[in-house]
Write a protein that holds these residues in place. Structure first.
Motif, mmCIF file in Angstrom:
data_model
loop_
_atom_site.group_PDB
_atom_site.id
_atom_site.type_symbol
_atom_site.label_atom_id
_atom_site.label_comp_id
_atom_site.label_asym_id
_atom_site.label_seq_id
_atom_site.Cartn_x
_atom_site.Cartn_y
_atom_site.Cartn_z
ATOM 1 N N UNK A 1 41.011 47.180 29.251
ATOM 2 C CA UNK A 1 41.583 45.853 29.428
ATOM 3 C C UNK A 1 40.497 44.957 30.009
ATOM 4 N N UNK A 2 39.916 44.107 29.166
ATOM 5 C CA UNK A 2 38.808 43.244 29.554
ATOM 6 C C UNK A 2 39.117 41.850 29.021
ATOM 7 N N UNK A 3 40.052 41.128 29.637
ATOM 8 C CA UNK A 3 40.583 39.896 29.048
ATOM 9 C C UNK A 3 39.615 38.724 29.002
ATOM 10 N N UNK A 4 38.615 38.695 29.887
ATOM 11 C CA UNK A 4 37.586 37.647 29.850
ATOM 12 C C UNK A 4 36.330 38.218 30.475
ATOM 13 N N UNK A 5 35.201 37.563 30.247
ATOM 14 C CA UNK A 5 33.907 38.162 30.575
ATOM 15 C C UNK A 5 33.802 38.585 32.027
ATOM 16 N N UNK A 6 34.291 37.743 32.954
ATOM 17 C CA UNK A 6 34.141 38.032 34.377
ATOM 18 C C UNK A 6 35.388 38.672 34.980
ATOM 19 N N UNK A 7 36.249 39.244 34.144
ATOM 20 C CA UNK A 7 37.482 39.842 34.659
ATOM 21 C C UNK A 7 37.165 41.050 35.537
ATOM 22 N N UNK A 8 37.659 41.079 36.762
ATOM 23 C CA UNK A 8 37.405 42.234 37.636
ATOM 24 C C UNK A 8 38.080 43.497 37.105
ATOM 25 N N UNK A 9 37.470 44.640 37.386
ATOM 26 C CA UNK A 9 38.027 45.947 37.069
ATOM 27 C C UNK A 9 38.288 46.657 38.394
ATOM 28 N N UNK A 10 39.506 47.151 38.565
ATOM 29 C CA UNK A 10 39.908 47.691 39.868
ATOM 30 C C UNK A 10 38.960 48.778 40.374
ATOM 31 N N UNK A 11 38.489 49.635 39.483
ATOM 32 C CA UNK A 11 37.621 50.728 39.928
ATOM 33 C C UNK A 11 36.276 50.225 40.438
ATOM 34 N N UNK A 12 35.911 48.964 40.109
ATOM 35 C CA UNK A 12 34.641 48.392 40.578
ATOM 36 C C UNK A 12 34.830 47.452 41.761
ATOM 37 N N UNK A 13 36.058 47.336 42.265
ATOM 38 C CA UNK A 13 36.369 46.321 43.281
ATOM 39 C C UNK A 13 36.395 46.783 44.734
ATOM 40 N N UNK A 14 36.413 48.089 45.050
ATOM 41 C CA UNK A 14 36.600 48.463 46.456
ATOM 42 C C UNK A 14 35.637 47.814 47.432
ATOM 43 N N UNK A 15 34.356 47.728 47.076
ATOM 44 C CA UNK A 15 33.400 47.131 48.008
ATOM 45 C C UNK A 15 33.737 45.660 48.252
ATOM 46 N N UNK A 16 34.062 44.949 47.178
ATOM 47 C CA UNK A 16 34.450 43.553 47.328
ATOM 48 C C UNK A 16 35.753 43.393 48.079
ATOM 49 N N UNK A 17 36.734 44.234 47.767
ATOM 50 C CA UNK A 17 38.005 44.182 48.495
ATOM 51 C C UNK A 17 37.775 44.391 49.995
ATOM 52 N N UNK A 18 36.903 45.332 50.326
ATOM 53 C CA UNK A 18 36.645 45.621 51.731
ATOM 54 C C UNK A 18 36.086 44.397 52.452
ATOM 55 N N UNK A 19 35.129 43.714 51.798
ATOM 56 C CA UNK A 19 34.541 42.520 52.407
ATOM 57 C C UNK A 19 35.567 41.398 52.518
#
Length: 722
Positions: free
Chosen positions: A66-84
């Protein structure tokens, strides 16, 4: 004020107030790692510091296909950002909630290069792409994806998650008879099974003490063929009962619409042509159907504090989503502490910068993929840009040799700052206090300068506002009898009246900062010479003037440019008599607003455009189809693919831009909505101490004028040689 009161959620967490900043596309992320960038962190931190009680991050896809637009976040790549983000928001007292979703058939196969997933092979109403009907195994994979994503968000320190079953979601597609035509266990008669399984899995994965929210499309605006309010109410009640043993729902955001109807597309993000509180009638109906411990959030074009407070007072909702309002004013929540809903527009104290419902910079789901921003506050979405001088975050640069393909980086002209281990949790503003455009404006100068601003349009007023905030003594002169410039003029067009609110806000801010404003005064070279002779500074913000027309106008036809016609309407004068032809050479909202205003006043009007459709520049912000529908309802004739050759004797001569064929239309008045040129007669670029901003540089939009004004004010801080 109830909007500022605390809200205790069923999970035991307390939100500091009832103001929610909802999930939306930002284009601040990465097309490669699909993580959350430092720009994301700064963007959400600024809203939390500005008083948002609940900050919901951009929806992250729970499955890599599921890649709806170029900059769409992917949950598995978000933990570091979520933490910040969690650390930054929690430090300000706000809840940080991760939105999780899957776009299904309303996504895009261009990035994943794989077939779209959906409950049934029903072509998407917008892209016309036929998706793949999901297998039971793929359904199970999505359920697992939601659970895994929720677990990651909780471990990252987020307050909880929000599951997306709204307009653009796979979950909505499973719930709707329009898109779910399955005959197995995930179709009729139980189209809710998929959503129930996901919510159970997410609630279990979160564990106790975490927030679970649900964004639910409660009315597809498709009569009884799609999701109805009654069906959504029953689903909400059943889902909460199903989850009660595990902790239940904490809040539910009631939205309306889908991609399957024109009315729904406009209703999901209304502009100035309709009621702003588009979805708010849903909230009390949903609230009546579910248990009182579930906080219902009203959503749908709520941009004024008076609206939000009214919904809470009347008991229609417990929470109010004001996303666009907080893009327009990141400090909305803080400003509410000194704001009385019934206060006069010119009352003292900080008033929120108004959202004008233009949808021009906050809606970024089109091919150029700019970062989210705002007409009235160009720093929105650019919080880490040092050129803006608005918010400067202490995010260290990545270490030497850092992997640039890590989550949070992006290829292309705009390089989001990658999140590194060192950057995580360091998102505090330089200095002390809440970051806003005033405290983050240029620091007070050692020697205040006397500044003369010529022109009180958006560029001039913003120059004066920021310069006065920095401690300069500012005087503004304006030739017209009112400030606001083209903002005030454009507000006379149909559906654009809210533009005047931004002009009013800028004027009031300047007055409260001690700026001297003189209207009805035409500046000349002698004013510039006198100002510079005393060591002062001059910023020329004299705007634009009509450009060349390229055709002849003879007797029997009166020609007016768009600004003249709008100025006439703004003055309260009667519109022109006789048939009117509006020539839209730009293809933007101005000509359209003139046509609609004249038609509403029962003036016979014809729209002439060289394009294939009227107002083609509205297509990127999703306003082209609604505009065409409004013109059709008004019965306005449109001459497409035509240019004006000349006018005279009550007729306009047209030429087909592709065919060269000539035709004529009746018109006593020709309104030319053409391109403008700089009104730069007073510009002397060689004079030390003289600067310029806005349309006098190059005629563009309101956001560009305001941004120019800020930059001109910032340049006043530079070393002066005179």
């Amino acid at each position: 004020m109830l909007l500022r009161s605390q809200l205790r959620l069923a999970c035991g967490i307390t939100a500091p107030n009832r103001l929610l900043f909802g999930p939306h596309r930002t284009n601040l992320g990465s097309a490669e790692g699909r993580g959350l960038s430092a720009e994301h962190v700064a963007y959400y931190h600024r809203r939390a510091a500005g008083g948002a009680g609940v900050v919901v991050t951009e929806t992250a896809s729970v499955h890599p296909e599921d890649w709806p637009y170029a900059q769409a976040p992917l949950a598995s790549a978000c933990p570091q950002g979520w933490s910040a983000i969690a650390e930054a928001c929690h430090a300000e007292g706000a809840l940080a909630v991760a939105a999780l979703g899957h776009a299904g058939a309303q996504g895009s196969s261009a990035h994943s290069q794989a077939a779209l997933w959906a409950p049934s092979p029903v072509p998407d109403a917008v892209t016309r792409e036929v998706p793949k009907a999901m297998s039971v195994e793929e359904i199970a994979a999505v359920v697992t994806g939601f659970a895994d994503a929720a677990r990651r968000a909780a471990r990252a320190g987020m307050s909880g998650v929000e599951v997306d079953a709204g307009q653009q979601s796979l979950l909505r597609q499973f719930l709707s008879p329009l898109t779910n035509q399955r005959t197995d266990d995930y179709g009729s008669p139980d189209r809710c099974r998929f959503v129930r399984e996901i919510l159970r899995a997410v609630r279990t994965a979160l564990g106790p003490g975490r927030v679970l929210g649900l964004r639910l499309s409660c009315d597809e605006l498709a009569d009884t063929r799609g999701i109805t309010v009654d069906a959504a109410s029953e689903l909400a009640r059943d889902v909460h009962a199903d989850l009660t043993a595990a902790g239940g729902l904490d809040y539910l955001v009631a939205t309306r619409g889908s991609g399957d109807s024109l009315a729904a597309a406009q209703g999901s993000r209304p502009d100035g042509h309709g009621p702003t509180e588009s979805a708010t009638p849903l909230a009390p109906r949903i609230r009546a159907a579910i248990q009182p411990e579930v906080a219902v959030c009203a959503q749908g074009g709520i941009v004024d504090p008076e609206q939000a407070e009214g919904l809470l007072v009347e008991g229609s909702a417990e929470v109010v989503e004001m996303t666009r309002a907080q893009i327009a004013d990141a400090e909305l929540g803080t400003r509410l502490h000194g704001f009385a809903p019934d206060a006069e527009a010119d009352s003292p104290g900080p008033r929120p910068r108004p959202c004008v419902l233009c949808n021009q910079h906050c809606r970024v789901d089109y091919p150029r993929a700019p970062a989210v921003s705002c007409m009235g506050d160009p720093s929105s979405g650019h919080e880490t840009d040092p050129e803006e001088g608005v918010v400067s975050l202490a995010l260290p640069a990545p270490p030497a040799g850092a992997d640039r393909s890590a989550p949070g980086t992006v290829s292309g002209p705009r390089q989001p700052t990658p999140l590194t281990e060192e950057a995580t949790g360091t998102c505090q503003p330089d200095g002390n206090g809440t970051p806003d455009e005033d405290t983050a404006s240029p620091a007070p100068p050692a020697q205040p300068v006397e500044v003369l601003v010529i022109g009180a349009g958006p560029a001039g007023l913003e120059t004066a506002r920021v310069a006065a905030t920095a401690g300069h003594a500012v005087r503004v002169v304006e030739r017209a009898d009112r400030t606001g410039g083209m903002l005030r003029v454009a507000a006379a067009g149909h559906g654009r009246h809210r533009l005047a609110r931004l002009a009013d806000w800028l004027h009031t801010e300047c007055e409260q900062l001690g700026v001297t404003i003189t209207t009805g005064y035409t500046a000349a070279d002698r004013d510039i010479d006198a100002q510079l002779a005393t060591g002062g500074a001059v910023v020329l913000c004299s705007g634009g003037r009509p450009g060349r027309i390229g055709y002849r106008v003879g007797a029997g036809v009166r020609r007016m440019d768009d600004a003249a016609l709008l100025g006439l309407l703004a003055s309260g004068a009667e519109p022109p008599h006789g048939p009117v032809a509006v020539y839209d050479r730009v293809g933007g909202p101005v000509a359209l607003s003139i046509v609609e205003e004249l038609a509403a006043r029962e003036v016979a009007v014809t729209l002439v455009t060289p394009d294939h459709a009227p107002a083609m520049q509205l297509a990127p912000v999703g306003a082209l189809s609604p505009a065409a529908l409004r013109l059709a309802r008004l019965g306005v004739p449109v001459q497409r693919r035509q240019r004006v050759l000349g006018a005279g004797n009550g007729r306009i001569q047209l030429e087909g831009v592709h065919t060269g064929e000539v035709c004529e239309v009746d018109a006593a008045v020709l309104v030319d909505c053409g391109f403008r040129l700089p009104a730069d007669q007073l510009w002397h670029g060689t004079r030390l101490g003289m600067d310029r901003a806005g349309d006098v540089i190059a005629p563009r939009g309101v956001q560009e004028a305001i941004l120019d004004g800020r930059r001109a004010a910032k340049r006043l801080q530079e070393v002066r040689l005179w």
